[in-house]
Design a protein around this motif. Structure first.
Motif, PDB file in Angstrom:
ATOM      1  N   PRO A  90     118.006  -4.194 138.073  1.00  0.00           N
ATOM      2  CA  PRO A  90     117.288  -2.949 137.759  1.00  0.00           C
ATOM      3  C   PRO A  90     116.249  -2.611 138.822  1.00  0.00           C
ATOM      4  O   PRO A  90     115.661  -3.489 139.458  1.00  0.00           O
ATOM      5  CB  PRO A  90     116.620  -3.267 136.411  1.00  0.00           C
ATOM      6  CG  PRO A  90     117.446  -4.352 135.819  1.00  0.00           C
ATOM      7  CD  PRO A  90     117.915  -5.175 136.978  1.00  0.00           C
ATOM      8  N   GLY A  91     116.047  -1.308 139.000  1.00  0.00           N
ATOM      9  CA  GLY A  91     115.007  -0.846 139.906  1.00  0.00           C
ATOM     10  C   GLY A  91     115.337  -0.975 141.373  1.00  0.00           C
ATOM     11  O   GLY A  91     114.430  -0.952 142.207  1.00  0.00           O
ATOM     12  N   THR A  92     116.634  -1.097 141.716  1.00  0.00           N
ATOM     13  CA  THR A  92     117.004  -1.243 143.122  1.00  0.00           C
ATOM     14  C   THR A  92     118.058  -0.218 143.514  1.00  0.00           C
ATOM     15  O   THR A  92     118.721   0.378 142.671  1.00  0.00           O
ATOM     16  CB  THR A  92     117.544  -2.653 143.432  1.00  0.00           C
ATOM     17  OG1 THR A  92     118.706  -2.910 142.632  1.00  0.00           O
ATOM     18  CG2 THR A  92     116.502  -3.713 143.157  1.00  0.00           C
ATOM     19  N   ARG A  93     118.202  -0.040 144.826  1.00  0.00           N
ATOM     20  CA  ARG A  93     119.231   0.823 145.384  1.00  0.00           C
ATOM     21  C   ARG A  93     119.982   0.043 146.458  1.00  0.00           C
ATOM     22  O   ARG A  93     119.415  -0.850 147.100  1.00  0.00           O
ATOM     23  CB  ARG A  93     118.620   2.089 145.992  1.00  0.00           C
ATOM     24  CG  ARG A  93     117.786   1.846 147.251  1.00  0.00           C
ATOM     25  CD  ARG A  93     117.076   3.117 147.716  1.00  0.00           C
ATOM     26  NE  ARG A  93     116.486   3.009 149.036  1.00  0.00           N
ATOM     27  CZ  ARG A  93     115.305   2.501 149.304  1.00  0.00           C
ATOM     28  NH1 ARG A  93     114.564   2.022 148.318  1.00  0.00           N
ATOM     29  NH2 ARG A  93     114.848   2.463 150.543  1.00  0.00           N
ATOM     30  N   ILE A 125     123.870   4.294 145.520  1.00  0.00           N
ATOM     31  CA  ILE A 125     124.041   3.294 144.465  1.00  0.00           C
ATOM     32  C   ILE A 125     122.649   2.910 143.986  1.00  0.00           C
ATOM     33  O   ILE A 125     121.870   2.318 144.732  1.00  0.00           O
ATOM     34  CB  ILE A 125     124.784   2.049 144.981  1.00  0.00           C
ATOM     35  CG1 ILE A 125     126.175   2.424 145.490  1.00  0.00           C
ATOM     36  CG2 ILE A 125     124.881   0.987 143.894  1.00  0.00           C
ATOM     37  CD1 ILE A 125     126.897   1.276 146.178  1.00  0.00           C
ATOM     38  N   THR A 126     122.312   3.264 142.768  1.00  0.00           N
ATOM     39  CA  THR A 126     120.992   2.952 142.229  1.00  0.00           C
ATOM     40  C   THR A 126     121.128   2.389 140.824  1.00  0.00           C
ATOM     41  O   THR A 126     122.037   2.752 140.083  1.00  0.00           O
ATOM     42  CB  THR A 126     120.088   4.199 142.176  1.00  0.00           C
ATOM     43  OG1 THR A 126     120.712   5.210 141.370  1.00  0.00           O
ATOM     44  CG2 THR A 126     119.851   4.754 143.568  1.00  0.00           C
ATOM     45  N   VAL A 127     120.218   1.502 140.478  1.00  0.00           N
ATOM     46  CA  VAL A 127     120.154   0.931 139.133  1.00  0.00           C
ATOM     47  C   VAL A 127     118.759   1.230 138.591  1.00  0.00           C
ATOM     48  O   VAL A 127     117.768   0.830 139.204  1.00  0.00           O
ATOM     49  CB  VAL A 127     120.404  -0.591 139.144  1.00  0.00           C
ATOM     50  CG1 VAL A 127     120.408  -1.137 137.720  1.00  0.00           C
ATOM     51  CG2 VAL A 127     121.722  -0.911 139.839  1.00  0.00           C
ATOM     52  N   LEU A 171     124.812  -5.887 153.075  1.00  0.00           N
ATOM     53  CA  LEU A 171     124.290  -5.203 151.891  1.00  0.00           C
ATOM     54  C   LEU A 171     122.900  -5.726 151.549  1.00  0.00           C
ATOM     55  O   LEU A 171     122.645  -6.935 151.580  1.00  0.00           O
ATOM     56  CB  LEU A 171     125.229  -5.428 150.700  1.00  0.00           C
ATOM     57  CG  LEU A 171     124.714  -4.967 149.328  1.00  0.00           C
ATOM     58  CD1 LEU A 171     124.600  -3.446 149.272  1.00  0.00           C
ATOM     59  CD2 LEU A 171     125.619  -5.487 148.214  1.00  0.00           C
ATOM     60  N   PHE A 172     122.026  -4.799 151.170  1.00  0.00           N
ATOM     61  CA  PHE A 172     120.689  -5.136 150.693  1.00  0.00           C
ATOM     62  C   PHE A 172     120.426  -4.396 149.382  1.00  0.00           C
ATOM     63  O   PHE A 172     120.822  -3.227 149.231  1.00  0.00           O
ATOM     64  CB  PHE A 172     119.623  -4.735 151.721  1.00  0.00           C
ATOM     65  CG  PHE A 172     119.708  -5.492 153.013  1.00  0.00           C
ATOM     66  CD1 PHE A 172     118.930  -6.612 153.230  1.00  0.00           C
ATOM     67  CD2 PHE A 172     120.585  -5.085 154.005  1.00  0.00           C
ATOM     68  CE1 PHE A 172     119.017  -7.318 154.421  1.00  0.00           C
ATOM     69  CE2 PHE A 172     120.684  -5.779 155.199  1.00  0.00           C
ATOM     70  CZ  PHE A 172     119.900  -6.904 155.406  1.00  0.00           C
ATOM     71  N   ALA A 173     119.770  -5.078 148.444  1.00  0.00           N
ATOM     72  CA  ALA A 173     119.297  -4.442 147.212  1.00  0.00           C
ATOM     73  C   ALA A 173     117.807  -4.167 147.407  1.00  0.00           C
ATOM     74  O   ALA A 173     116.981  -5.076 147.333  1.00  0.00           O
ATOM     75  CB  ALA A 173     119.532  -5.343 146.004  1.00  0.00           C
TER      76      ALA A 173
END
Length: 741
Positions: free
Chosen positions: A650-653, A435-437, A714-716
């Motif tokens: 944005p910019g996280t997984r 899961i990536t943004v 969960l962690f971003a």
């Protein structure tokens, strides 16, 4: 060869061939991007960017920025980073050989001045076998060598080198001595480059054009023709930036048949002025750190494509009052300078064939075989078979493992009977996808100047917020520690002073203070410490209500890894601790700041860190409960745990940490655990949420008296941020640390 973050440039010469730039795909500087095909081959340069329009997940646009990582996930394949780097280097060497009509005999590679032996060693590993002789030199030394080749550079004089490339901005002071060139001081901004200036223009246009905003918001779900249109738009923005270096205005071709957008140089300079000022401040800080003044410099040498922006020369001239030198093609300066460092000046280049990169970590000198890429699914199967083998060894040595139905043992080092620690066992993680943004965590927030007040909407209340000061010095860190803010040798403390208050109705400023973050160079948003009592700072009193128009100053302390660069202070409701299930809004602001000059280097894992699945017993102080807790694993492809997108920052997984918890069978009390990740620099990554689903939360009885539960968190995590360890504590107790792998 100047293997750059965004572009690569090389120069070749031979006995009958004067020095000339190597062209790849018809260009003298070409994208450093690598596309990993489904057939297990690498495509580099412009072709890589074209192929990525259909499958963006298979593209690594900046392999140099990932060189400290062992591997990169591209599509469904885990690829060693050295394999990606080698793909770029070998393509350039092949083109150079074709240009010279002979094999390359000596390959000189440039690198940032602050790279240590690990990164340089990885670069040389990727280059092994490409030429009989390999040498390395730092980028500012190469740039200074080209300056000396073109201009007067007396012995004993120093020049400032500002390398403003596509992906990073680096500054250095280089002195010419009788023995050669030496770097006196250096620092860098890994979050600032020409690509970021392009993004400022894109952000401005997305505000003006809803159709462009829609394309950008849907870029993970675009049709191939829409993705191609979006990439052409970004290319045109980049070209417009370059045109504005020579002309007062330019038209940008817009997607979706929208009319062209006129961009003037004054408008562009307003958009990027804060970024350009950061570059000037960076060089000023390096010069001051070397004990020099601007007047002590013989000249300032500009390097990199973004250095052509006229505003940069204007601000540098005002700040330094010395000669500003800009070549006609500043993108080529480092490669040209590296080429001049031949045997006549051996003091500035390290020859791998004769001496190591550094004593503690010598570079490889013999043939090195880079690891082959491993499909993600195959790697999981391989780990499962290793787990079975380890489980068999554990059984043979009579080491007891607590079984959780259908489980497997995560691999660990086998030990002699009687000395191995107990390991809990858990089911394998659910099969899923990453899961990536895309983007950067604060990209939607407008940039404001320090001291400028803004309005911030919070739960129907309008609040005023202003950054008054940002202090990141060793002295301030020591003062905060003396005031009671917890820290240690691995961390430092920074101080942020803000002013806030309600505008239109009675409200508490507490939430605004909690939503103020410092942001590191990779987009990690770091929360403040609640425990602060500092002279000159008012106490943060609970939910104290302020009247409309009333304002209160607050002092916020932030704890971060001692090598973590800070680039922004941000106010936002969305963070790595609250990533949301949608794209964040532009509510809030960010202020660009320059913290301590630190190198961003990784820090070692604490010696006391436990291996995965080895339990630690947590007990309540009042004796009401106890639990054996172990970190099972970190799931990097966690989509199966969610029915909707769990993160929108944005910019996280998305990363899910799975814990195995053994508790008394008759106890219904869930231990109140605080679970946090820490990155490779030791900075905390806060938990976003607890996960319910799959095997998470369910409790399974082991015996009449014990049960085991798997809990998931969960962690971003910022896309470019490695996770080093997992830290767990009962609230109010000292934490226990587990290695992340």
């Amino acid at each position: 060869m100047d293997f750059g973050t965004s572009h690569t440039v090389a120069v070749v010469s031979g006995p009958a061939l004067p020095a000339r730039l190597v062209t790849v795909d018809g260009q003298p500087w070409f994208p450093s991007a690598v596309f990993w095909t489904g057939r297990g081959t690498a495509v580099v340069g412009t072709d890589a960017l074209r192929l990525a329009r259909a499958e963006p997940a298979r593209l690594e646009p900046r392999p140099k920025a990932r060189i400290a990582d062992a591997e990169v996930l591209l599509g469904d394949t885990v690829v060693p980073t050295t394999t990606l780097v080698r793909a770029v280097l070998s393509r350039v060497v092949a083109e150079a050989s074709a240009t010279a009509a002979a094999p390359v005999q000596h390959l000189v590679l440039t690198h940032p001045a602050n790279w240590g032996s690990t990164r340089i060693g990885a670069l040389l590993t990727a280059a092994q076998g490409l030429a009989p002789r390999l040498s390395t030199t730092s980028e500012p030394v190469a740039a200074a060598a080209w300056f000396a080749h073109q201009h007067e550079f007396p012995v004993g004089a120093s020049i400032g080198v500002l390398d403003f490339g596509g992906g990073t901005c680096d500054a250095a002071v280089v002195r010419r001595e009788r023995s050669g060139l030496s770097v006196v001081g250096c620092a860098g901004l890994p979050d600032l480059g020409g690509d970021d200036l392009d993004q400022r223009v894109v952000d401005r246009i997305r505000v003006d054009e809803p159709a462009v905003a829609d394309l950008l918001d849907r870029q993970q779900r675009l049709r191939p023709d829409e993705m191609a249109a979006l990439l052409r738009f970004r290319d045109d923005v980049r070209a417009a930036k370059e045109v504005l270096s020579r002309h007062p205005q330019v038209d940008i071709a817009m997607p979706d048949d929208l009319p062209d957008r006129l961009l003037t140089r004054p408008e562009f300079e307003r958009l990027v002025s804060a970024d350009v000022a950061r570059a000037v401040d960076l060089l000023a800080d390096v010069v001051a750190g070397c004990g020099l003044t601007p007047g002590d410099l013989h000249a300032v040498h500009l390097v990199g494509g973004a250095s052509q922006i006229p505003l940069l020369g204007t601000l540098l001239g005002a700040a330094f009052g010395t000669r500003i030198r800009l070549d006609e093609a500043p993108q080529s300066v480092v490669a040209l300078g590296g080429h001049t460092l031949t045997d006549a000046d051996r003091s500035t280049a390290d020859d791998v064939a004769t001496r190591p990169v550094s004593e503690p970590d010598p570079a490889p000198t013999g043939p090195v075989r880079t690891a082959a890429p491993v499909p993600a699914a195959a790697r999981d199967r391989r780990q499962a078979w290793i787990a079975v083998a380890v489980a068999a060894v554990v059984a043979l040595t009579a080491v007891t493992a607590v079984a959780l139905g259908g489980g497997r043992t995560v691999p660990g080092a086998a030990r002699a009977a009687g000395s191995a620690p107990e390991r809990l066992s858990v089911p394998p993680p659910a099969d899923g996808d990453p899961i990536t943004v895309p983007g950067q965590s604060t990209q939607r927030l407008p940039v404001v100047e320090k001291g400028t007040g803004i309005r911030y909407e919070q739960g129907g209340v309008t609040m005023m917020w202003r950054l008054d000061s940002f202090i990141d010095t060793p002295e301030q860190s020591a003062e905060l520690a003396e005031a009671g803010v917890h820290t240690d040798d691995e961390h430092r403390l920074v101080l942020v002073r803000i002013t806030t208050g309600p505008v239109d109705q009675q409200a508490s400023p507490k939430q605004v203070e909690a939503e103020t973050y410092v942001v590191d160079d990779r987009g990690l948003m770091i929360s403040s410490d609640d425990d602060l009592r500092l002279a000159g700072c008012p106490d943060r009193v609970g939910d104290e209500l302020l009247e409309p128009g009333e304002q209160r100053q607050a002092c916020l302390a932030f704890r971060l890894g001692r090598t973590t660069p800070v680039t922004e202070v941000a106010l936002t409701p969305n963070s790595t601790a609250a990533p949301g299930d949608r794209m964040p809004t532009a509510n809030g602001a960010r202020v660009l700041v320059t913290g301590q000059r630190v190198d961003g280097a990784a820090q070692p894992l604490p010696r006391e860190a436990l291996p995965l699945l080895v339990p630690h017993t947590f007990r309540a102080e009042d004796g009401s409960y106890s639990a054996d807790v172990a970190v099972a694993d970190l799931v990097s492809a966690p989509s199966a745990y969610f029915r909707t997108e769990p993160i929108g920052l944005p910019g996280t997984r998305g990363v899910v940490a799975r814990l195995a918890i053994r508790v008394p069978a008759d106890s219904d009390i869930a231990p109140p655990l605080l679970v946090q990740l820490r990155d490779d620099r030791g900075t905390t990554i806060e938990q976003a949420d607890e996960v319910v689903g799959q095997e998470c939360v369910e409790r399974r009885r082991l015996t009449e008296s014990t049960a085991v539960q798997v809990r998931c968190f969960l962690f971003a995590v910022p896309t470019a941020t490695p996770v080093r360890d997992v830290e767990i504590s009962l609230y109010g107790t000292d934490p226990t640390v587990w290695a992340a792998s």
